[in-house]
Design an enzyme around this catalytic site. Structure first.
Site, mmCIF file in Angstrom:
data_model
loop_
_atom_site.group_PDB
_atom_site.id
_atom_site.type_symbol
_atom_site.label_atom_id
_atom_site.label_comp_id
_atom_site.label_asym_id
_atom_site.label_seq_id
_atom_site.Cartn_x
_atom_site.Cartn_y
_atom_site.Cartn_z
ATOM 1 C CG HIS A 29 4.021 4.817 -3.706
ATOM 2 N ND1 HIS A 29 5.085 4.704 -4.679
ATOM 3 C CD2 HIS A 29 3.028 4.669 -4.182
ATOM 4 C CE1 HIS A 29 4.427 4.433 -5.571
ATOM 5 N NE2 HIS A 29 3.019 4.396 -5.277
ATOM 6 C CG ASN B 121 11.269 6.085 -2.615
ATOM 7 O OD1 ASN B 121 10.644 5.986 -1.734
ATOM 8 N ND2 ASN B 121 11.707 6.224 -3.963
#
Length: 326
Positions: free
Chosen positions: A132, A163
């Protein structure tokens, strides 16, 4: 003991229901609920920032891109790289204080991208996470905003240990600064270095970034400050403060012009330098409901109360929409 208490409660309820006061109680409760529905939500359209500059977080971009607007964020989609050049949104203390949904959504193509966004399948067996850019956790205040954060147009290939490690930590730090400053303007996205061999994944040839950036701005009253972050797409072992840089330097690397809607003189002053002491580097933890203490731990009863109040808010929102009050 619990069984005895439940038994006494049931008996008391039966006696109350049979009494002459029960009908009056139901009528009063109905009137109170109607008043609750008719009253507008608190802080509707309230602007906590003194200077109201619309879309202040959206950068000026020289690149070939499609600007796509969703409920809570805007992005500039780059078809060649199959991901955005930038994603921009604002985050407020109110957003973080009023969560209505947990992480909820499924990765899906963005219907607003004319050339079609990258697909979920592009990441399968690629050894990269669907990372994201605008994190789902920033949109717990609205179920639609949360759901839209899972569009593939908001994703970029990130190494798993990046991440789930330092990038996740930075997201928590961003939330903490938004909470403590009441409103934060955020622009984030990938960085591609021209002198590095180009790597892609999937049938749509989604380009793997070499690094990722975030540009943060506080702009309210006399408190005006900005800071940039630039992190390589790899496991990070250094403190987040070591990945900071001025917005001016970040602009040279990305080619974007951040916060360009500010007055030129003011923009130059804010973006030329930064002070680490002006920023929080600890991660955000959800506050207790109706509490100014963002780091307090919630009890089980707190969570039950939050769920009940959230349900009432959703019912109120639904009824107001149906009768045309929203």
């Amino acid at each position: 003991m619990k069984k005895q208490i439940k038994k006494h409660i049931k008996k008391a309820y039966k006696r109350f229901r049979a009494s002459k006061y029960f009908a009056a109680f139901v009528a009063i409760a109905a009137i109170v609920f109607i008043i609750y529905v008719l009253l507008p939500f608190p802080n509707d359209n309230k602007q906590t920032v003194v200077q109201n500059i619309k879309n202040l977080e959206i950068p000026y971009s020289p690149y070939d891109e499609q600007v796509v607007e969703h409920k809570a964020y805007t992005l500039g989609y780059n078809e060649e790289n199959e991901q955005p050049n930038w994603v921009a949104y604002s985050l407020t203390k109110e957003n973080l204080s009023n969560p209505v949904t947990e992480r909820d959504g499924d990765f899906k193509e963005d219907p607003k991208v004319i050339t079609k966004s990258a697909a979920k399948a592009d990441y399968v067996k690629s050894n990269y996470d669907r990372g994201h850019l605008a994190p789902a956790a920033d949109f717990k205040w609205d179920s639609t905003a949360m759901n839209e954060s899972f569009y593939m147009s908001n994703m970029s290939p990130q190494k798993p240990d990046f991440n789930r490690g330092i990038w996740s930590s930075l997201e928590g730090v961003v939330r903490n600064n938004a909470y403590n400053n009441e409103i934060l303007y955020i622009t984030t996205g990938p960085v591609f270095y021209e002198d590095v061999t180009k790597k892609t994944i999937g049938q749509n040839k989604v380009r793997v970034p070499d690094a990722f950036y975030k540009a943060l701005l506080v702009y309210k009253n006399k408190d005006k400050k900005a800071i940039g972050f630039l992190l390589p797409n790899e496991k990070g072992n250094k403190p987040l403060s070591s990945y900071t840089l001025s917005i001016d330097n970040l602009e040279k690397i990305t080619g974007l012009d951040f916060f360009y809607k500010l007055d030129d003189e003011e923009e130059d002053k804010i973006e030329r330098t930064y002070n680490l002491g002006d920023w929080e580097f600890s991660e955000f933890r959800s506050p207790e409901i109706n509490s100014e203490k963002p780091f307090a731990k919630q009890s089980t009863s707190d969570h039950s109360l939050i769920r009940t109040l959230t349900m009432l808010k959703e019912i109120k929102k639904y009824i107001r929409q149906k009768i045309g009050l929203n």
